[in-house]
Write an enzyme that holds these catalytic residues in place. Sequence first.
Site, PDB file in Angstrom:
ATOM      1  CG  HIS A 466     -64.750  -9.093   1.718  1.00  0.00           C
ATOM      2  ND1 HIS A 466     -66.116  -9.201   1.632  1.00  0.00           N
ATOM      3  CD2 HIS A 466     -64.395  -9.823   2.812  1.00  0.00           C
ATOM      4  CE1 HIS A 466     -66.563  -9.958   2.615  1.00  0.00           C
ATOM      5  NE2 HIS A 466     -65.528 -10.356   3.359  1.00  0.00           N
ATOM      6  CD  GLU A 467     -60.940 -11.092   3.619  1.00  0.00           C
ATOM      7  OE1 GLU A 467     -60.909 -10.854   4.842  1.00  0.00           O
ATOM      8  OE2 GLU A 467     -61.739 -11.901   3.120  1.00  0.00           O
ATOM      9  CG  HIS A 470     -63.255  -8.398   7.476  1.00  0.00           C
ATOM     10  ND1 HIS A 470     -64.440  -8.323   8.170  1.00  0.00           N
ATOM     11  CD2 HIS A 470     -63.433  -9.369   6.531  1.00  0.00           C
ATOM     12  CE1 HIS A 470     -65.300  -9.201   7.690  1.00  0.00           C
ATOM     13  NE2 HIS A 470     -64.718  -9.845   6.691  1.00  0.00           N
ATOM     14  CG  HIS A 473     -64.908  -3.671  12.092  1.00  0.00           C
ATOM     15  ND1 HIS A 473     -65.866  -4.656  11.961  1.00  0.00           N
ATOM     16  CD2 HIS A 473     -65.398  -2.843  13.040  1.00  0.00           C
ATOM     17  CE1 HIS A 473     -66.863  -4.427  12.790  1.00  0.00           C
ATOM     18  NE2 HIS A 473     -66.600  -3.334  13.469  1.00  0.00           N
TER      19      HIS A 473
END
Length: 675
Positions: A466-467, A470, A473
């Site tokens: 999940h992280e 990010h 991104h």
Amino acid sequence: MNPLLLLSFATVYGAYPFPDITVAHIEEAIHAGMEAENKAVAAIVDNPDAPTFENTIEALETSGELLERATTLMYNLLSAHTNDELEDLAQRVAPILSEHGNNIMLNARLYERVKAVYADYKPKDAEEAMLLKNTYEAFERSGATLDEAGKQRFREISAELSKLTLQFSQNKLKDTNNYYLHITDEQELDGLPELQRGAARENAAERGLKGWVITLHAPDFVPFMAYAKSRKRREELYRLYNTLCTHGDQYDNFAVVRRIVDLRREKAQLLGYPDYAAYVLKHRMAETPENVREFLQNLTEAYLPAAREDVARVEAKAKSVEGDDFDFQPWDFAYYTNLLRREQYDFDPEQLRPYFELGSVIKGVFGLATRLYGITFEENPNIPVYHPDVKAYEVKDADGSHLAVLYTDFHPRDSKKGGAWMTNYREAEGGLHGTRPHVSLTMNFTKPQADRPALLTLDEVNTFLHEFGHALHSIFAATRYKSLSGTNVYWDFVELPSQFMENFSTEPEFLNTFAFHYQTGEPIPQALIDKIISLRTFNAAYSCMRQVSFGLLDMAFYSLRDAVPEDVRAFEKNAVEPVRLLPDCPEACMAVTFGHIMSGGYAAGYYSYKWAEVLDADAFGKFQETGIFNTATARSFRSNILSQGGTRPPMDLYVNFRGRKPTIDALLRRDGIKK
């Protein structure tokens, strides 16, 4: 010489020289940064030339670099590696920084120049158009159109909020560190796996205590609730965890919560909005509070019946073990869920740990990005770090060019707040060949022990993915303006890249690249992979409604048009009652530790996790259609979504990738709600 005052750092890739920077340096740089930004703003305002995009909008975009450098460091370290001196500094400068920001945004002459450009300038491309729109609307949303009395009140609100949100976080961290379960009778550890026993033993030794200590940090708390047979101790730990910041002492957050919510409401109403949710959602994909409530209601209608069945099955399991008169309580749910999972699937999540050694997981996650996008990660010990636990990596693109610096910080410590997050120490700007980002992944994973390495749970692997989503991104940002780069997007879009990555955790093709037994080297058995896949729908409806309950509480606070009721605990219970699934614990209160909506960026935005789940399930559907490692699909995801940041409306970016707007069908199928 204060390193923060230099034009650039004489380090690899210009990384922060962490060991050379003191709290005094940060304080000096903050004040120097404010002075430099004031001069830059004065130069814009006093420019005799007519306002243009270049001499006003772009000049403003780059006006506060020194201040940003100092405050970025301060706030990141407050979360990742804090101390009393740094926290004292943050409290001192919070109102000063708030006043400084207000002086800029409430500068009438500056606003007139921005408004003139907004009215007359024809942007050359979408990125210029978005920067212009964001700049103009930022002034409006920061009180630039208010009269003098309104501006003064706006300043006061902003200053007080800046202090209160810091106080909220500090209270939560200190109270979390204050409380723990000290066990001296080994029988009270019955059921707890040896890994957790070893960690508890080391926790006690660190505190100079005999026996075992279970802290309120997730790697200790979660396994104890799931495995410990001692119901008395589970109840004790549950009550400790769920009554943090409620004890009427210096760390009590009840008054802080009321004041934060009331001030945000007042600010929104000052600007002409009926409530804070309406103010926030004007800049979200959801657009209005009504749309959010409709979204949460749709999820409730789809999931609540199945969620009740999930809980009923767990309670039935408890009564089959304890007897029909067993009084099922919240501190029983995780324990009997674990027993039920073992019974239904012959599966214990602890079976996975030996295959998820942290070093192997790192290789697997990094290798996934290499396979999808061609990028590579190489640890560089010459890049300075802020704590010995931290490692720094160079990230290179497929053509060998430099993309980013990535820091990783995996384990809990008293100087780090709980949870997991991604942040930037430097934003990208100037496109792919301009200034590249410095990105950090901060977790609180299971620690290594004297006799074994760090072995993760599947949940921790999901958190890593999940992280890391990010991080990608930000790593792929190809924007000219840093305020539009990477994760600088609408809050209900920002979770798409992160939640998208979690889909890989149940894909055999991915697991088989790294999940090898840390002692034998044997690959994870196919039977375990099959169970991971089948377990994806286990209690999925319950998990969804738990998230919906958080969203309902968030919207309840920020849809208020009058003051928060005195009894925050009662207000919370009323807000979540329509979706309550477990018996009530009267003294429990989540709001006082709900950092996402009180001190984080999710006020009136917690729904965005579920909103983005709809997007991520639908987006991953394209990978499933073309092959989960399909490089053409990955290139499209990178170019249309990951690299674009906030340069275009998020729905436009999504449609460019998917070819259509998202539907909820993929999520319902993934969760087993719809066949």
